[in-house]
Design an enzyme around this catalytic site. Structure first.
Site, short mmCIF file in Angstrom:
data_model
loop_
_atom_site.label_atom_id
_atom_site.label_comp_id
_atom_site.label_asym_id
_atom_site.label_seq_id
_atom_site.Cartn_x
_atom_site.Cartn_y
_atom_site.Cartn_z
N ASP A 113 4.72 7.08 -4.91
CA ASP A 113 3.50 6.98 -4.09
C ASP A 113 2.54 8.15 -4.23
OD1 ASP A 113 4.29 4.55 -3.05
OD2 ASP A 113 5.38 5.46 -1.38
N GLY A 156 3.91 0.49 -1.96
CA GLY A 156 3.11 1.43 -1.17
C GLY A 156 3.13 1.02 0.28
N GLN A 237 8.59 -1.48 -10.29
CA GLN A 237 7.77 -0.26 -10.34
C GLN A 237 8.57 1.00 -10.08
OE1 GLN A 237 4.00 -1.41 -7.81
NE2 GLN A 237 5.74 -2.73 -7.46
O1 F6P Z 1 9.40 5.80 -0.98
C1 F6P Z 1 8.30 5.00 -0.79
C2 F6P Z 1 8.45 3.68 -1.48
O2 F6P Z 1 8.44 3.84 -2.84
C3 F6P Z 1 7.35 2.76 -1.01
O3 F6P Z 1 6.23 2.69 -1.81
C4 F6P Z 1 8.06 1.45 -0.91
O4 F6P Z 1 7.51 0.74 0.12
C5 F6P Z 1 9.46 1.84 -0.58
O5 F6P Z 1 9.66 3.07 -1.14
C6 F6P Z 1 10.47 0.84 -1.00
O6 F6P Z 1 11.68 1.24 -0.47
P1 F6P Z 1 12.93 0.29 -0.29
O7 F6P Z 1 13.43 0.03 -1.65
O8 F6P Z 1 13.87 1.10 0.52
O9 F6P Z 1 12.42 -0.94 0.39
#
Ligand code: F6P
Length: 304
Positions: A113, A156, A237
């Site tokens: 991010d 994000g 991503q």
């Molecule tokens: O750390 C932030 C992030 O990369 C965000 O952009 C995204 O929403 C989140 O992590 C995703 O995390 P998880 O895999 O725990 O849902």
């Protein structure tokens, strides 16, 4: 993250230090999951996404008992200093832990991010943006050939960084981001107007924290009667081969983190700002970063 681990381990060994790798971040400190890392243990990882140490969001570390257990592990293993490789959540925890237990600690900023304040770029953000950009370039082929609208959801939760970067770089018409209120009716209205002028395809990028691609796509179809598809890029991503920029940054900052600790610095993050290697207090690093949201947002719209 792996390139940063490689750099910390090998540079620290070069400086005659002993290194332990902690599994799953704070969780590993609480649960005593750590092991010595030698030169060989970080072979062949420089081109791999993710982290060989594994990572986790650790709720136990938020309470005092968890922190005390982590400190016990540090004492038991006679650990003199820590390198925390992570994003704003890891840095907030590191800062809190430092204030309480004064274990010297330096942060290496890793996040897709790019939301660490006081530095230009986090490790991994260039890789994530390029991955999303390539995906959108591919989607554009269908958008153009089949004369469709695509709504592409990128990562994000609180940050529009990826959405703005890829919307600009992929020549998309619109970016919907958490930092800015959006008016879907206005977006639909401009699609209808464009369509009447002969425009045939649109790509709208939406950051997951701002809206769901499915909802936006459904409303666009209802309003404009044009065929619209929703795509969620999701965790693709967050992985894959790191770009040269991400690797170089990780390798540079790994060395810097070790040097900072050797110089007696602590409670800081290392980074690059305006081409210079800098350190930023962890407290400052976790403040809201100015991502030039307005400039990028306006440029996307002007260039449409
Ligand atoms: O750390 C932030 C992030 O990369 C965000 O952009 C995204 O929403 C989140 O992590 C995703 O995390 P998880 O895999 O725990 O849902």
């Amino acid at each position: 993250m792996n390139a940063a681990i490689r750099s910390v381990v090998r540079y620290a060994i070069y400086k005659k230090l002993e290194v332990f790798g902690v599994s799953r971040g704070w969780w590993g400190l609480i649960n005593e999951e750590l092991k010595p890392l030698d030169h060989r243990s970080v072979s062949g990882i420089i081109n791999q996404g993710g982290t060989i140490l594994k990572t986790a969001r650790c709720v136990e570390f938020e309470n005092e008992e968890g922190q005390a257990r982590a400190f016990n592990t540090i004492k038991k293993y006679a650990i003199d200093a820590m390198v925390v490789i992570g994003g704003d959540g890891s840095f907030r925890a590191a800062h809190k832990f430092y204030l309480k237990y004064k274990v010297p600690c330096i942060g290496i900023p890793v996040s897709i991010d790019n939301d660490i304040n006081g530095i230009d770029t986090t490790i991994g953000s260039d890789t994530a943006v390029n991955t999303a950009l390539c995906a959108i370039d591919n989607i554009r082929d269908t958008a153009t050939s089949m004369e469709r609208i695509f709504v592409v959801e990128v990562m994000g939760r609180n940050s529009g960084f990826i959405a703005l970067q890829v919307a600009l770089g992929a020549g998309c018409e619109e970016a919907i981001i958490p930092e800015k209120k959006f008016d879907l009716e206005e977006i639909c209205h401009s699609i209808v107007e464009g369509n009447l002028r002969g425009k045939i395809s649109w790509i709208i990028v939406v950051a997951e924290g701002a809206a769901k691609a499915e909802d936006i796509a459904r409303k666009i179809t209802e309003y404009t009667s044009l065929e619209t598809r929703a795509i969620v890029l999701g965790h693709i991503q967050r992985g894959g081969r790191p770009t040269a920029a991400s690797r170089t940054l990780a390798l540079t900052l790994g060395q810097q983190a070790v040097d900072c600790l050797l110089k007696g610095q602590s409670d800081q993050a290392v980074g690059v700002k305006d081409g210079e290697i800098v350190t930023v207090d962890l407290e400052t690093a976790t403040k809201k970063k100015d991502l030039e949201v307005d400039r990028l947002y306006n440029l996307i719209r002007i260039l449409t």
